[in-house]
Design a protein around this motif. Structure first.
Motif, PDB file in Angstrom:
ATOM      1  N   HIS A  34      11.553  25.052  71.618  1.00 19.56           N
ATOM      2  CA  HIS A  34      11.744  25.794  70.371  1.00 19.56           C
ATOM      3  C   HIS A  34      13.198  25.597  69.952  1.00 19.56           C
ATOM      4  CE1 HIS A  34      12.112  30.186  68.622  1.00 19.56           C
ATOM      5  NE2 HIS A  34      12.386  29.258  67.722  1.00 19.56           N
ATOM      6  N   VAL A  35      13.397  24.969  68.805  1.00 25.63           N
ATOM      7  CA  VAL A  35      14.739  24.685  68.303  1.00 25.63           C
ATOM      8  C   VAL A  35      14.916  25.357  66.948  1.00 25.63           C
ATOM      9  CG1 VAL A  35      16.279  22.885  67.422  1.00 25.63           C
ATOM     10  CG2 VAL A  35      15.028  22.528  69.553  1.00 25.63           C
ATOM     11  N   ALA A  36      16.035  26.065  66.787  1.00 25.12           N
ATOM     12  CA  ALA A  36      16.359  26.725  65.522  1.00 25.12           C
ATOM     13  C   ALA A  36      17.459  25.951  64.817  1.00 25.12           C
ATOM     14  CB  ALA A  36      16.808  28.158  65.761  1.00 25.12           C
ATOM     15  N   ALA A 194       3.243  23.439  72.472  1.00 20.45           N
ATOM     16  CA  ALA A 194       3.659  22.802  71.227  1.00 20.45           C
ATOM     17  C   ALA A 194       5.186  22.745  71.202  1.00 20.45           C
ATOM     18  CB  ALA A 194       3.136  23.581  70.028  1.00 20.45           C
ATOM     19  N   ALA A 195       5.735  22.139  70.177  1.00 25.35           N
ATOM     20  CA  ALA A 195       7.172  22.204  69.908  1.00 25.35           C
ATOM     21  C   ALA A 195       7.339  22.885  68.562  1.00 25.35           C
ATOM     22  CB  ALA A 195       7.788  20.811  69.889  1.00 25.35           C
ATOM     23  N   MET A 196       8.443  23.617  68.396  1.00 28.91           N
ATOM     24  CA  MET A 196       8.669  24.304  67.124  1.00 28.91           C
ATOM     25  C   MET A 196      10.069  24.026  66.602  1.00 28.91           C
ATOM     26  SD  MET A 196       8.043  28.241  65.897  1.00 28.91           S
ATOM     27  CE  MET A 196       9.164  29.061  67.030  1.00 28.91           C
ATOM     28  N   LEU A 197      10.132  23.699  65.319  1.00 26.22           N
ATOM     29  CA  LEU A 197      11.382  23.558  64.592  1.00 26.22           C
ATOM     30  C   LEU A 197      11.439  24.692  63.587  1.00 26.22           C
ATOM     31  CD1 LEU A 197      13.823  21.665  64.418  1.00 26.22           C
ATOM     32  CD2 LEU A 197      12.622  20.392  62.633  1.00 26.22           C
ATOM     33  N   MET A 204      19.117  36.781  64.529  1.00 32.13           N
ATOM     34  CA  MET A 204      18.144  37.295  65.482  1.00 32.13           C
ATOM     35  C   MET A 204      17.064  36.255  65.773  1.00 32.13           C
ATOM     36  SD  MET A 204      14.758  38.412  65.644  1.00 32.13           S
ATOM     37  CE  MET A 204      14.395  38.733  63.915  1.00 32.13           C
ATOM     38  N   ALA A 205      16.512  35.652  64.727  1.00 31.41           N
ATOM     39  CA  ALA A 205      15.465  34.655  64.919  1.00 31.41           C
ATOM     40  C   ALA A 205      15.999  33.434  65.662  1.00 31.41           C
ATOM     41  CB  ALA A 205      14.888  34.251  63.568  1.00 31.41           C
ATOM     42  N   ALA A 206      17.185  32.987  65.291  1.00 29.92           N
ATOM     43  CA  ALA A 206      17.760  31.796  65.923  1.00 29.92           C
ATOM     44  C   ALA A 206      18.053  32.031  67.395  1.00 29.92           C
ATOM     45  CB  ALA A 206      19.024  31.384  65.187  1.00 29.92           C
ATOM     46  N   ALA A 207      18.420  33.265  67.744  1.00 26.73           N
ATOM     47  CA  ALA A 207      18.810  33.568  69.122  1.00 26.73           C
ATOM     48  C   ALA A 207      17.652  33.442  70.105  1.00 26.73           C
ATOM     49  CB  ALA A 207      19.408  34.967  69.196  1.00 26.73           C
ATOM     50  N   THR A 208      16.410  33.445  69.617  1.00 29.06           N
ATOM     51  CA  THR A 208      15.256  33.329  70.505  1.00 29.06           C
ATOM     52  C   THR A 208      14.955  31.884  70.882  1.00 29.06           C
ATOM     53  OG1 THR A 208      13.640  33.136  68.693  1.00 29.06           O
ATOM     54  CG2 THR A 208      14.252  35.366  69.395  1.00 29.06           C
ATOM     55  N   GLN A 212      20.096  26.254  69.508  1.00 28.78           N
ATOM     56  CA  GLN A 212      20.465  26.535  68.126  1.00 28.78           C
ATOM     57  C   GLN A 212      21.320  25.372  67.617  1.00 28.78           C
ATOM     58  OE1 GLN A 212      21.834  30.491  66.924  1.00 28.78           O
ATOM     59  NE2 GLN A 212      21.515  31.186  69.032  1.00 28.78           N
ATOM     60  N   LEU A 213      20.956  24.863  66.447  1.00 28.30           N
ATOM     61  CA  LEU A 213      21.682  23.749  65.849  1.00 28.30           C
ATOM     62  C   LEU A 213      22.124  24.132  64.447  1.00 28.30           C
ATOM     63  CD1 LEU A 213      19.300  20.839  66.932  1.00 28.30           C
ATOM     64  CD2 LEU A 213      21.416  21.547  68.049  1.00 28.30           C
ATOM     65  N   LEU A 214      23.241  23.601  64.036  1.00 29.75           N
ATOM     66  CA  LEU A 214      23.784  23.826  62.706  1.00 29.75           C
ATOM     67  C   LEU A 214      23.672  22.531  61.920  1.00 29.75           C
ATOM     68  CD1 LEU A 214      25.324  25.979  60.981  1.00 29.75           C
ATOM     69  CD2 LEU A 214      27.432  24.862  61.745  1.00 29.75           C
ATOM     70  N   LEU A 215      23.050  22.595  60.725  1.00 24.53           N
ATOM     71  CA  LEU A 215      22.927  21.417  59.878  1.00 24.53           C
ATOM     72  C   LEU A 215      24.193  21.257  59.041  1.00 24.53           C
ATOM     73  CD1 LEU A 215      21.236  19.057  58.843  1.00 24.53           C
ATOM     74  CD2 LEU A 215      20.191  20.610  57.185  1.00 24.53           C
ATOM     75  N   THR A 216      24.810  20.087  59.148  1.00 22.58           N
ATOM     76  CA  THR A 216      26.035  19.769  58.426  1.00 22.58           C
ATOM     77  C   THR A 216      25.867  18.417  57.737  1.00 22.58           C
ATOM     78  OG1 THR A 216      27.172  18.417  60.109  1.00 22.58           O
ATOM     79  CG2 THR A 216      27.246  20.834  60.382  1.00 22.58           C
TER      80      THR A 216
END
Length: 225
Positions: A34-36, A194-197, A204-208, A212-216
């Motif tokens: 699971h990647v945020a 499964a995998a989740m993007l 809060m959602a990202a912390a699960t 965690q990735l930042l789009l730049t």
């Protein structure tokens, strides 16, 4: 090693006016991961999800989902890959108002030409899994926002896709319901391999997420910690 579900290699994308959203973007997701992805509005998070889903195309680079590359596929084959390998959870739910909950959830299976009885039975199982088994004959107008998002999750998972794409799935929900929805999605991903993007503004959602990735404009960078 986890089976690889998604691989993005050297993706670049610019807007029609010339502004570059991102360049040289790489990402790999394995089964059960699971990647945020976070980032400010306008940075291209939803565009990236659309590229992953084959609804948009990158200017450069490669997208491989469940071992199949979108490049070179005609529209029918791209549609089939989306239908079979990807489940979508959206902020706006996109539940069909004229269908009851069971038929809404069964819809991906209907698109796969599954027998109607089997599709509805499987939809009932998924509604049970999200705590709405007793509402399968209800219509969307009878549900709260949190309940509609549970239906959307059941629909996204009913055909057992390899990849879940979630675009701001808690944006319309109160904090407590948002926590429940994110927990439900996370459990489903782990249990089903499964995998989740997940694209989100919510800390809060990202912390699960596992990562965690930042789009730049230069691609994805770690946002953990």
């Amino acid at each position: 090693m986890r089976d690889q579900v998604l691989r993005l290699t050297a993706l670049s994308k610019s807007l029609p006016g010339g502004r570059r959203l991102f360049d040289g973007l790489d990402l790999a997701l394995g089964a059960g991961e699971h990647v945020a992805i976070r980032g400010e509005s306008g940075v291209g998070k939803s565009t990236l999800l659309n590229i992953v889903a084959g609804l948009d195309t990158a200017d450069k680079g490669e997208v491989v989902v469940a071992g199949r590359a979108f490049a070179g596929l005609d529209e029918a084959a791209r549609t089939a890959l989306r239908r079979d390998a990807i489940g979508f959870v959206f902020q706006a739910f996109h539940i069909l108002p004229h269908l009851d909950l069971a038929r809404n959830v069964a819809f991906p299976l209907v698109l796969q030409n599954a027998p109607r009885a089997a599709a509805l039975a499987r939809a009932g199982e998924m509604l049970d899994a999200v705590g709405l088994g007793d509402r399968r004959r209800s219509y969307p107008k009878e549900l709260s926002g949190g309940e509609l998002q549970r239906v959307a999750i059941a629909r996204a998972l009913v055909h057992e896709p390899a990849l879940i794409l979630a675009d701001e799935p808690t944006g319309n929900l109160d904090p407590e319901t948002a926590r429940q929805i994110i927990a439900l999605l996370g459990r489903a991903v782990k249990e089903r391999g499964a995998a989740m993007l997940l694209v989100t503004h919510s800390p809060m959602a990202a912390a699960t997420a596992d990562r965690q990735l930042l789009l730049t404009p230069k691609g994805l960078v770690s946002a953990d910690g």
